[in-house]
Design an enzyme around this catalytic site. Sequence first.
Site, mmCIF file in Angstrom:
data_model
loop_
_atom_site.group_PDB
_atom_site.id
_atom_site.type_symbol
_atom_site.label_atom_id
_atom_site.label_comp_id
_atom_site.label_asym_id
_atom_site.label_seq_id
_atom_site.Cartn_x
_atom_site.Cartn_y
_atom_site.Cartn_z
ATOM 1 N N TYR A 1 19.089 16.013 19.356
ATOM 2 C CA TYR A 1 18.181 15.320 18.439
ATOM 3 C C TYR A 1 17.891 13.908 18.935
ATOM 4 C CZ TYR A 1 16.466 12.858 14.341
ATOM 5 O OH TYR A 1 15.719 12.074 13.496
ATOM 6 N N GLU B 1 9.881 11.448 21.579
ATOM 7 C CA GLU B 1 8.873 11.152 20.563
ATOM 8 C C GLU B 1 8.400 9.705 20.692
ATOM 9 O OE1 GLU B 1 10.701 12.109 16.853
ATOM 10 O OE2 GLU B 1 10.946 14.222 17.363
#
Length: 220
Positions: free
Chosen positions: A144, A151
Amino acid sequence: MFSVRLAYIFCYNLFQFCGHTWLLTNTVVRFLTFGQDALADTFHSVAFVMSLCQLLSVLELFHIADGIEKARLLPRLIQVLEKNLLLLMLILVDKVQSKPVVCVQLFFWNMLDLLRYPYEVMRVMDALSAPMVWARYTLWIPIYALSVLTEGFTICHAAHFIEQEASSLGNTTASAPIRRPIILAVSLSLLASGASLTVWLSLKERRHQLERWAKKMKRK
């Protein structure tokens, strides 16, 4: 004992598992087959299925609120918003879609979901194993963190292309040089804050779940 609620959540998680398996397989096979040439249209080839899976993930907020799924609502809310907003940005800023970082981002997203949805399927079937519990709550956290990093790069690329497009349309003003840094600062700050909170809550959940599993094994 048959339960409509359990049958529904089983089918939902199985659908998501199959969808993300297809997405990951498609992305990897295309890259192995076409190499860097696949980067140009990989997002286009998986956009519909990815959008469908991410749109349906909004249902998970209702699952948690209703008690069908046992999980923390806040980190799941952050993850759902994070992915859907990033996906919407990719759809709107099409020039970013061919960037290598987007393929890496999709890879990490699918890896995260392929750690979670099989776990949920097996949990409904009451067939969990120690390695699956450990992988779900341990491997998920660093993956993650890496996905959040990609991102951030994607947001940077998108901000650059948005600024270029605004300049080409003659929408430049005296404040144009500071517009991009401000947008980036706000976007990346929100992303970092949400990710930090998610990781912190995930670490707490990991400790709780592993301790719970250890106690369960001792009772057996």
